[in-house]
Every structure is written in C-alpha cells, then in structure tokens.
Design an enzyme around this catalytic site. Sequence first.
Site, PDB file in Angstrom:
ATOM      1  CG  HIS A 108      -1.769  -1.041   1.533  1.00 22.76           C
ATOM      2  ND1 HIS A 108      -1.370  -2.168   2.200  1.00 22.76           N
ATOM      3  CD2 HIS A 108      -3.084  -1.207   1.272  1.00 22.76           C
ATOM      4  CE1 HIS A 108      -2.404  -2.991   2.325  1.00 22.76           C
ATOM      5  NE2 HIS A 108      -3.463  -2.436   1.767  1.00 22.76           N
ATOM      6  CG  ASP A 111       1.749  -1.008   3.384  1.00 24.67           C
ATOM      7  OD1 ASP A 111       1.012  -0.591   4.280  1.00 24.67           O
ATOM      8  OD2 ASP A 111       1.410  -1.833   2.514  1.00 24.67           O
ATOM      9  CD  GLU A 239      -7.768  -8.446  -0.971  1.00 25.42           C
ATOM     10  OE1 GLU A 239      -6.781  -7.979  -1.579  1.00 25.42           O
ATOM     11  OE2 GLU A 239      -7.769  -8.684   0.246  1.00 25.42           O
ATOM     12  CD  GLU A 275      -7.068 -11.705   2.455  1.00 30.58           C
ATOM     13  OE1 GLU A 275      -6.657 -10.763   1.754  1.00 30.58           O
ATOM     14  OE2 GLU A 275      -7.150 -11.657   3.697  1.00 30.58           O
ATOM     15  CG  HIS A 278     -11.013 -11.339   2.454  1.00 29.40           C
ATOM     16  ND1 HIS A 278     -10.558 -10.304   1.673  1.00 29.40           N
ATOM     17  CD2 HIS A 278     -10.377 -11.209   3.644  1.00 29.40           C
ATOM     18  CE1 HIS A 278      -9.685  -9.580   2.367  1.00 29.40           C
ATOM     19  NE2 HIS A 278      -9.559 -10.115   3.563  1.00 29.40           N
ATOM     20  CG  ASP A 303      -4.367 -10.919  -1.079  1.00 28.85           C
ATOM     21  OD1 ASP A 303      -3.525 -10.858  -1.993  1.00 28.85           O
ATOM     22  OD2 ASP A 303      -4.745  -9.921  -0.434  1.00 28.85           O
ATOM     23  CG  ASP A 314      -9.249 -11.095   7.276  1.00 30.64           C
ATOM     24  OD1 ASP A 314      -8.961 -12.220   6.853  1.00 30.64           O
ATOM     25  OD2 ASP A 314      -8.970 -10.041   6.682  1.00 30.64           O
ATOM     26  CG  ASP A 316      -5.354 -11.405   7.372  1.00 32.03           C
ATOM     27  OD1 ASP A 316      -6.090 -11.929   6.533  1.00 32.03           O
ATOM     28  OD2 ASP A 316      -5.318 -10.170   7.573  1.00 32.03           O
ATOM     29  CG  ASP A 346      -3.379  -9.751   2.844  1.00 30.86           C
ATOM     30  OD1 ASP A 346      -2.816  -9.348   3.881  1.00 30.86           O
ATOM     31  OD2 ASP A 346      -4.348  -9.172   2.332  1.00 30.86           O
TER      32      ASP A 346
HETATM   33  C1  XLS Z   1      -7.629  -6.798   4.316  1.00 31.79           C
HETATM   34  C2  XLS Z   1      -7.165  -6.951   2.934  1.00 31.79           C
HETATM   35  C3  XLS Z   1      -6.007  -6.048   2.528  1.00 31.79           C
HETATM   36  C4  XLS Z   1      -5.874  -6.017   1.032  1.00 31.79           C
HETATM   37  C5  XLS Z   1      -5.077  -4.869   0.508  1.00 31.79           C
HETATM   38  O1  XLS Z   1      -8.411  -7.579   4.843  1.00 31.79           O
HETATM   39  O2  XLS Z   1      -6.858  -8.278   2.712  1.00 31.79           O
HETATM   40  O3  XLS Z   1      -4.842  -6.458   3.138  1.00 31.79           O
HETATM   41  O4  XLS Z   1      -5.318  -7.205   0.548  1.00 31.79           O
HETATM   42  O5  XLS Z   1      -5.625  -3.653   0.839  1.00 31.79           O
HETATM   43 NI    NI Z   2      -5.874  -9.108   1.093  1.00 26.45          NI
HETATM   44 NI    NI Z   3      -7.701  -9.995   4.734  1.00 23.45          NI
END
Ligand code: XLS
Ligand code: NI
Ligand code: NI
Length: 445
Positions: A108, A111, A239, A275, A278, A303, A314, A316, A346
């Site tokens: 991003h 980042d 996404e 993702e 998600h 992702d 989430d 992750d 991700d």
């Molecule tokens: C958040 C998202 C984010 C996107 C990019 O849940 O996964 O990380 O991949 O903005």
């Molecule tokens: Ni993501």
């Molecule tokens: Ni995510």
Amino acid sequence: MSNVFIGAKEYFPGIGKIPFEGRDSDNPLAFKIYDANKRIGDKTMAEHLRFAVAYWHSFCGNGADPFGPGTRAYPWDVASDPLARAEARADAAFEFFTKLGVPYYCFHDVDLAPDAEDIGEYERNLKHMVAIARQRQADTGLKLLWGTANLFSHPRYMNGAATNPDFNVVARAAVQVKAALEATVELGGENYVFWGGREGYAALVNTQMKREQDHLARFLAIARDYGRSLGFSGTFLIEPKPMEPMKHQYDFDSATVVGFLRQHGLEQDFKLNIEANHATLSGHSFDHDLQVAADAGLLGSIDANRGNPQNGWDTDQFPSDLYDTVGAMLVVLRQGGLGSGGLNFDAKVRRESSDAQDLFLAHIGGMDAFARGLEVAHALIEQSPLEQWRTQRYASFDSGAGAQFERGASSLADLYAYAAKASEPEQRSGRQEAYENLINQYLLR
Ligand code: XLS
Ligand code: NI
Ligand code: NI
C-alpha cells in the site's frame, strides 16, 4: 551461508538464502517441497506460483491487536524521522525478499512511505520511497505484483472512501489512488488492487446503498482511465470481503463482484483478487470463491492465507492446510494459471511469534504448502481419474437430446416428450467419498 543484504545494515543476521533441502531435511530454515526450478508440467514451480510478500503484515505490523500493543520491536523501526524509518524498512524488506527467494512483493502507498495530511508532503514521501524501491528492484531482480492505496486506515475514511457520503472525502481518496497508480506504473507493477475496506456501511438506516455503489463504479472507471493514460497495461483487481471493518462491504464475495463489474461494464479491465480468509468470512470455502471467479473468466490473483474455523474474523494466518491448497491449485491449473496474478501472502505471524526467524518460517511453510498443493493438483488432473470421473458425470449432455438441450435447441415440451418416452431415471451415485479418497491418496503419494 551467503551474506545477502541490501542496505548498510543486515536486519536478519544469521539467516542466509533459504535453500531447498527436500522432504528428508529437518532444517526449519529450508524448503521441503518448494523447489523454484522444478518443472511441474510445462512450467517451473516459481512460474506457476508467482509468490509475493505483503509489505504491510511483514514489515509494518508488529503484533498490535485491539487489546494490546505490538510484541515485536523491529530494528528497522528505530529512527525518529519517519522517512528514515521507511528507508530502513525498505532495506529490511528487500533483504528478506532476497533471502526468501520470492519473485514479487505487494504494498500500500502508506506501507512504503510515511502518510501525511498535506498532499504535497504525502506525494513527496511516496516519490522518494518509489525511487528507492525502484533501485532496490534493479539491484535484486524483485518485481512488484501489485500496488494499492490504503483508503481505510486514516480517520477521514471512517464513512468510506469512494462510497463516502461526503464528496470531499471521495475526492481526497482520489489523491491517494492517483499517487498509488503512478507508483505502481513507475515500479512496473503487473496489477493494481482495490480492496474496499470501508466501502460499505455500518448501518443501513443512514445509507443510500445504490448511490454509494454507483459512486464506487464511477470512481473505479476514472481510476482505470487514469491508469491506462499512464500506460498501465496490467490488470485492475477487486478484492472481495463481506465485512470487517464494516458491518457490510459492497464487494461481498466473488459472485457479488462479478455481477457488479458486469453491471457497470468494468469486466474488461477488472478481475478479482481472491483472499482465502475473505471467502470463508463470507460463508464460502476458498475454492468456491476461486471457482466462481474462474467460471466468470475473472480470476486474476490470490491473497494466500487462511482463517481459523473457531474464529469469525479475518485472522490472516499463513496457509498451511494442504487440502485447501490442493483445492485452490485445482482451480488455478484448470483455468491455465494465474496469468499476471500471483500468490500474495496476505498473512501475518501470530502476535505470540516474536522471533525474527518466525517471519521466515511462516513464509517457508506457506510456500511449501502451495508447492505441495500444486504437485498434488497437477497429478490429480494429469494422472488420476478425477477429470474423467467429473466428465463422465455429465456424459448424458454430450450427445443426443442432452446435447440438444445444452445447445439451447430444446423446448420444455421437447424435454417432456423425451421424459415421457424414457423410464424413471436410473439412480446415479455422486460418489463424494470416492473423490475425497482420491485426493487423500494423491496427497500421501
Ligand atoms: C484486508 C485486505 C487487505 C488487502 C489490501 O483484509 O486483505 O490487506 O489485501 O488492501
Ligand atoms: Ni488481502
Ligand atoms: Ni484480509
């Protein structure tokens, strides 16, 4: 051990380039399955999988959660000047990418470079860091899988970015998207992502949903036009995520986004970045959402992560479930690969994972899990009876009245006449257990 590091300082001392050592190795800092140059069918593992590291989780996130601060004090996060910290972070990131041996990274805008409310300062910071990243890419051969703009962290976006009820915020979001598109083009990014974290609502009672969604479509179209005017020829990616942070997000899941893109005529330029966590948040499986996108011809990138069956949010986590990676790679291989997309981790190490080494272990595990998923999915498609079984299941549509129906050449009365002549259809087992056994059999080979 080779001493691969990029800047003036080594941020991961004691860790060299991660080697491939094969399944019999007990070295935690070695790949057991992922062998970049191993050929699987017509491509190498590296070409199939196109791994990317996520800048935000790996170099910005320090383990903070809503109940407590970070647990990891990063050696690149010490300078008092934010730009100096960003430079050190870039050195650490490129050292990590190189030692791990991934071809891609993703970021991003904020980042990579310090955010600023003053637009000029924000743009200067980003340009400064893009010049550094460009140099680091040239030094290391790393490539940018995708760039994006963070339109969800700053408090100004609390009611949304492109879907904000206040035009002033929508316009301010354009500042970041414009800059992030320019950065992505400057760095040769192969895709550009929109994740609409705040594009949704907390309460329907104060929301004109249709109006907000129309604004989102218009915003995406003008961003696309700007990107193309810069010469960006890559794919724009949406996404999907159903909720979190908002109660409801407009890019809910694959099916919703496919419909949205088609409704607004965006499907020539936009695809989906799916993702895993998600997909599961929206009540689907990872491979379900991949398949829906692939069937629409719109699966662009992935992702790679996973959720936790006991948690509703989430989490992750790094992917480690082989059954999941086999399911994902079946979809990817059947559609002939990810094209310009890739597998972006991700994912974040757990708050409790506080050693510098843990970041390597997490990625090694994720890369091995997908490499194994690739091997098994490829063998299932090429060697096992899986595809034949699936085709056979639909054989009644391959000829005669079934084929005529599939072509759209039969009326309801034609079907009636056919059924009236035939006897009660023979019972045909779905044989789910046989399919599941086949996957396990190939996983164990
Ligand atoms: C958040 C998202 C984010 C996107 C990019 O849940 O996964 O990380 O991949 O903005
Ligand atoms: Ni993501
Ligand atoms: Ni995510």
